[in-house]
Scaffold this active site. Structure first.
Site, short mmCIF file in Angstrom:
data_model
loop_
_atom_site.label_atom_id
_atom_site.label_comp_id
_atom_site.label_asym_id
_atom_site.label_seq_id
_atom_site.Cartn_x
_atom_site.Cartn_y
_atom_site.Cartn_z
N GLY A 8 -7.69 55.90 -12.28
CA GLY A 8 -8.10 56.81 -13.36
C GLY A 8 -6.91 57.21 -14.21
N LEU A 10 -5.89 56.43 -17.11
CA LEU A 10 -6.02 56.63 -18.56
C LEU A 10 -6.73 57.95 -18.89
CD1 LEU A 10 -6.99 53.02 -19.71
CD2 LEU A 10 -4.74 54.08 -19.64
N GLY A 11 -7.12 58.68 -17.86
CA GLY A 11 -7.85 59.93 -18.07
C GLY A 11 -6.92 61.08 -18.42
N GLN A 12 -7.53 62.26 -18.57
CA GLN A 12 -6.78 63.44 -19.01
C GLN A 12 -5.62 63.76 -18.06
OE1 GLN A 12 -8.82 67.18 -18.57
NE2 GLN A 12 -7.52 68.24 -20.05
N ARG A 36 -10.58 50.56 -18.03
CA ARG A 36 -10.44 49.76 -19.26
C ARG A 36 -9.47 48.60 -19.05
NH1 ARG A 36 -8.75 53.87 -23.40
NH2 ARG A 36 -9.41 55.54 -22.04
N ASP A 54 -11.83 48.55 -10.95
CA ASP A 54 -13.11 49.23 -10.79
C ASP A 54 -13.15 49.73 -9.34
OD1 ASP A 54 -15.68 49.98 -10.34
OD2 ASP A 54 -16.60 48.07 -10.96
N TYR A 144 -22.09 66.19 -9.57
CA TYR A 144 -20.62 66.15 -9.54
C TYR A 144 -20.09 67.06 -8.42
CZ TYR A 144 -15.85 66.82 -11.40
OH TYR A 144 -14.49 66.88 -11.57
N LYS A 148 -18.19 66.39 -4.84
CA LYS A 148 -16.91 67.03 -4.51
C LYS A 148 -16.95 67.63 -3.10
CE LYS A 148 -14.32 66.29 -8.15
NZ LYS A 148 -13.26 65.26 -8.06
N1 SER Z 1 -13.34 70.07 -15.54
C1 SER Z 1 -14.41 69.47 -14.79
C2 SER Z 1 -15.65 69.40 -15.59
O1 SER Z 1 -15.81 70.21 -16.46
C3 SER Z 1 -14.67 70.22 -13.53
O2 SER Z 1 -13.81 69.79 -12.53
O3 SER Z 1 -16.47 68.58 -15.33
#
Ligand code: SER
Length: 321
Positions: A8, A10-12, A36, A54, A144, A148
């Protein structure tokens, strides 16, 4: 020889964590991977190794561990909360399937350490919402969040049963000025800064009185690196530490920005994301992180706001916003 793997990337969080890890270990020792094909030319990750990976493909995950002699993993690949609600089946495959594949590869290849982030989303509407305790009732209502909680338990299992050194924190909403988040509920707290700089106005998708815990990227990175550097015998919780930095309402954030951006106007038009925000805590009790590995954040709301605006203005002047 590669030693550190980031998924991950390339993510924030991945972009900035990879940069920090390359600063510590050298670009040649940190393999960035992402869904990507390749990072854009202008990406801060173009200075080092990058491969497409992936995480739902367990053979590909295994092959990466073998080929790169991976010893430490920062497993960040995931769908955030809003995207997950839009496709719960895919979210489960990526967020849980991906974690399982990484833990299995780490176990079978004798990896030294794994970092995996949990989230405030692991809590639910029945959780005490003020100074949410480290160990408390967890019945999240988003897919989500369900992944977690299940992920925290799976990490605990690998830690206890196989002795794998898995560590992690429950991140609040993450605010940063380098890479925009995609598909999260707390994204408004990042979008508002871009909007303030670009147009001087923003329509926020949660109510003004919505309070959530947040963290600024330098503290987000510091939490990961400090926890990974802690002596293992000192840790009792391993993979699910509450970390707190600041909590504020969306309205208070808009007011803070307006102090620096004269005439800034923020409207509030809550949509389906409000219900997700309402199911998460307002603030966290992070005393376990403070006691077990010395967690201490540096940025509160005023410091973060000043730094975010300076960062985005510098990018705008360089034509790279
Ligand atoms: N920042 C995340 C979201 O908003 C929560 O971990 O999905």
């Amino acid at each position: 020889m590669t030693a550190v793997l980031v998924t991950g990337a390339l993510g924030q969080i991945g972009t900035e964590l990879t940069r920090a890890l390359r600063g510590r270990h050298g670009a040649g020792h940190v393999l960035a991977t992402g869904y990507r094909e390749a990072p854009p030319e202008s990406s801060p990750l173009s200075d080092g190794l990058y491969e497409r990976l992936d995480v739902t493909d367990h053979r590909a995950v295994n092959a990466t561990f073998v080929e790169h002699d991976v010893d430490v993993v920062y497993h960040l690949a995931a769908r955030l909360s809003v995207l997950s609600e839009a496709d719960p089946q895919e979210a489960w495959a990526v967020n849980m399937g991906g974690l399982h594949n990484v833990l299995e590869a780490a176990r079978t290849h004798g990896v030294g350490q794994v970092f995996w982030p949990s989230s405030i989303a692991a809590f639910g509407p029945e959780t005490p919402s003020e100074r949410t305790p480290q160990d408390t009732l967890m019945r999240p209502t988003t897919i989500y969040g369900v992944a977690k909680v299940a992920g925290e338990l799976l990490c605990d299992y690998y830690c206890r049963h196989y002795g794998l050194d898995v560590r992690g924190v429950r991140y609040p909403g993450v605010i940063s000025g380098a890479t925009r988040p995609t598909g999260g509920t707390t994204d408004y707290a990042v979008e508002i800064f871009y909007a303030a700089i670009e147009s001087g106005c923003y329509t926020c998708f949660v109510r003004a009185d919505t309070v959530l815990p947040m963290i600024y990227m330098p503290d987000c990175i510091k939490a990961a690196l400090d926890l990974m550097a802690a002596d293992r015998p000192q840790l009792r919780h391993h993979n699910s530490f509450n970390v707190s930095a600041m909590s504020f309402s969306a309205g208070a954030l808009a007011e803070e920005i307006a102090k620096h951006v004269p005439g800034f106007v923020c409207d509030f038009a809550p949509d389906h994301r409000q219900a997700i925000a309402d199911s998460w805590p307002h603030s966290l009790d992070d005393s376990a992180a403070r006691a077990e590995w010395g967690w201490k954040p540096r940025f509160g709301l005023p410091e973060m706001t000043t730094d975010m605006l300076a960062t985005l203005r510098a990018r705008q002047q360089a034509g790279r916003l």
